[in-house]
Design a protein around this motif. Structure first.
Motif, PDB file in Angstrom:
ATOM      1  N   VAL A 261       0.061  -7.189   1.180  1.00 58.16           N
ATOM      2  CA  VAL A 261      -0.834  -7.000   2.324  1.00 58.16           C
ATOM      3  C   VAL A 261      -2.254  -7.463   1.973  1.00 58.16           C
ATOM      4  O   VAL A 261      -2.910  -8.158   2.753  1.00 58.16           O
ATOM      5  CB  VAL A 261      -0.848  -5.521   2.771  1.00 58.16           C
ATOM      6  N   GLY A 262      -2.725  -7.085   0.779  1.00 59.08           N
ATOM      7  CA  GLY A 262      -4.056  -7.489   0.345  1.00 59.08           C
ATOM      8  C   GLY A 262      -4.200  -9.000   0.247  1.00 59.08           C
ATOM      9  O   GLY A 262      -5.227  -9.570   0.658  1.00 59.08           O
ATOM     10  N   THR A 263      -3.177  -9.652  -0.283  1.00 54.91           N
ATOM     11  CA  THR A 263      -3.203 -11.109  -0.383  1.00 54.91           C
ATOM     12  C   THR A 263      -3.217 -11.750   1.003  1.00 54.91           C
ATOM     13  O   THR A 263      -3.917 -12.737   1.243  1.00 54.91           O
ATOM     14  CB  THR A 263      -1.990 -11.616  -1.186  1.00 54.91           C
ATOM     15  N   SER A 264      -2.445 -11.173   1.926  1.00 55.85           N
ATOM     16  CA  SER A 264      -2.375 -11.712   3.286  1.00 55.85           C
ATOM     17  C   SER A 264      -3.703 -11.564   4.019  1.00 55.85           C
ATOM     18  O   SER A 264      -4.082 -12.427   4.813  1.00 55.85           O
ATOM     19  CB  SER A 264      -1.262 -10.997   4.072  1.00 55.85           C
ATOM     20  N   LEU A 265      -4.410 -10.460   3.763  1.00 60.29           N
ATOM     21  CA  LEU A 265      -5.699 -10.228   4.413  1.00 60.29           C
ATOM     22  C   LEU A 265      -6.838 -11.011   3.759  1.00 60.29           C
ATOM     23  O   LEU A 265      -7.905 -11.183   4.357  1.00 60.29           O
ATOM     24  CB  LEU A 265      -6.043  -8.736   4.382  1.00 60.29           C
ATOM     25  N   ALA A 266      -6.613 -11.457   2.532  1.00 63.08           N
ATOM     26  CA  ALA A 266      -7.696 -12.054   1.747  1.00 63.08           C
ATOM     27  C   ALA A 266      -8.327 -13.256   2.422  1.00 63.08           C
ATOM     28  O   ALA A 266      -9.554 -13.407   2.427  1.00 63.08           O
ATOM     29  CB  ALA A 266      -7.176 -12.441   0.364  1.00 63.08           C
ATOM     30  N   GLY A 267      -7.503 -14.129   2.996  1.00 63.71           N
ATOM     31  CA  GLY A 267      -8.046 -15.323   3.629  1.00 63.71           C
ATOM     32  C   GLY A 267      -9.050 -14.987   4.720  1.00 63.71           C
ATOM     33  O   GLY A 267     -10.137 -15.585   4.788  1.00 63.71           O
TER      34      GLY A 267
END
Length: 389
Positions: A261-267
């Motif tokens: 989830v964190g990686t997906s939100l990072a952008g």
């Protein structure tokens, strides 16, 4: 045909997703020995400690490759270099699958280290050549999502299927993943010819650029603290929180899902404010480490803190890769190699130093030490990198 000195007009999202799938295959292969260590050792009649070197040699080769790959391939079209890494992934897993002794397996794992170190070194610069500049954080987020998916899937699925079809067939399946990644990348990656007229700066010259040294200091502290924490997470949960195997599995799953989830939100976050995202996620990790060290006996709180830690860390690799594109956009490959080498060094130091602290002060001591390092990293980001981020 895409050239490094020309702005990208149309994003090649198919190529970005193909790279993410390649990452999934690479990281799956890297993590597999963790879940298959015992059957590998039993099959080859070696100790688990000896079998564990399959992880060590991969990391060391990745570190070495990250230092030399940009210069060694400076005249080769990046499309062919990336395709080569996918073929190396296939060859590595085939060597391991058909190995009749540990030395052959180690040779295969050395090959894997070349693919991992090389891919990560070139990934940031490649993303800059596949999408417009304002879409680079999103592209990197997609590419790094392959790491999060591999983290969630590789270890539990490898362990489960290994008992059913055997560890050798697991590596054969991973070789198949590499083959599929090669085919997808072959048809989706555009030509990315090397700029033969450009002279790439040395890592030392790039390190001397404004902001780079403080950035590397923050990265070393952050990743050393994180991997000291992550390496001794299971002993902490078993000895301090005293959770059972079922609860342990759920907490680790929560970490993996939150990381994705964190990686997906990072952008999205990085496109809004790179500096605040880097500093804020690092600060959140430091606070979670303190809470775990102080209130570690509460398993429910532990699960929540570890999930939040995983979500925060999900943005970290994407964030620092984006930071490289902003700080040294003309030397993204060299900067990427420096980033990978620094992280690999921090992983090694974190695991080793964490072991010393663990032996002297137990799991709580490791988490306290991690919190200090990570909070110092956050302070460095907020006070020293503002002008560069």
């Amino acid at each position: 045909m895409v050239h490094s000195d020309q702005p990208v007009q149309k994003p090649a999202w198919g190529a970005v997703f193909a790279m993410s799938f390649g990452v999934f295959g690479l990281i799956t292969a890297e993590f597999l020995p963790v879940s298959l260590l015992t059957p590998i050792a039993d099959s080859l009649q070696v100790t688990e400690g000896q079998a564990g070197q399959t992880v060590t040699v991969t990391a060391l080769m990745a570190l070495f490759t990250s230092l030399v790959i940009s210069l060694a391939t400076r005249r080769i079209d990046r499309r062919w270099v990336l395709l080569g890494f996918s073929l190396i992934l296939v060859a590595s897993n085939l060597l391991v699958a058909f190995a009749d002794n540990l030395h052959v397996i180690l040779a295969g794992r050395l090959l894997l280290g070349i693919a991992i170190g090389g891919f990560w070194t070139l990934s940031t610069a490649t993303a800059m050549r596949l999408v417009p500049a304002d879409q680079v954080p999103k592209a990197l987020s997609i590419i790094f999502s392959g790491v999060s998916l591999a983290t969630i899937i590789a270890t539990p699925l490898g362990s489960f299927l290994g008992d059913i079809i055997g560890w050798r067939n697991i590596f054969l399946l991973t070789a198949l993943l590499g083959g599929l990644a090669f085919i997808w990348q072959f048809f989706s990656l555009p030509a990315m010819p090397a700029d033969r007229e450009k002279r790439h700066g040395s890592m030392l010259s790039v390190l001397m650029r404004p902001g780079m040294r403080w950035g590397m200091v923050a990265i070393i502290m952050l990743f050393t603290g994180h991997f000291a924490f992550f390496t001794y997470l299971r002993p902490f949960l078993e000895t301090v929180a005293q959770v059972n195997v079922h609860a342990l599995s759920l907490i680790l799953l929560a970490f993996g899902v939150a990381n994705f989830v964190g990686t997906s939100l990072a952008g999205y976050l990085l496109m809004r404010n790179l500096h605040l995202t880097l500093g804020g996620t690092t600060l959140l990790m430091g606070i979670m480490a303190i809470l775990l060290a102080v209130f570690g006996h509460n398993s429910l709180l532990d699960g929540l803190c570890i999930a939040l830690w995983g979500m925060a860390f999900g943005a970290i690799p994407v964030g620092w890769s984006t930071w490289i594109t902003r700080t040294v956009p003309d030397e993204a490959e060299t900067g990427g190699g420096l980033l990978v080498a620094t992280i690999q060094l921090a992983i090694t130091v974190g695991a080793a130093a964490g072991g010393w602290v663990f032996d002297a002060n137990g799991a709580r001591g490791v988490f306290f030490a991690s919190s200090v390092l990570i909070l110092l990293a956050s302070m460095t980001i907020f006070t020293r990198l503002r002008q560069r981020a």
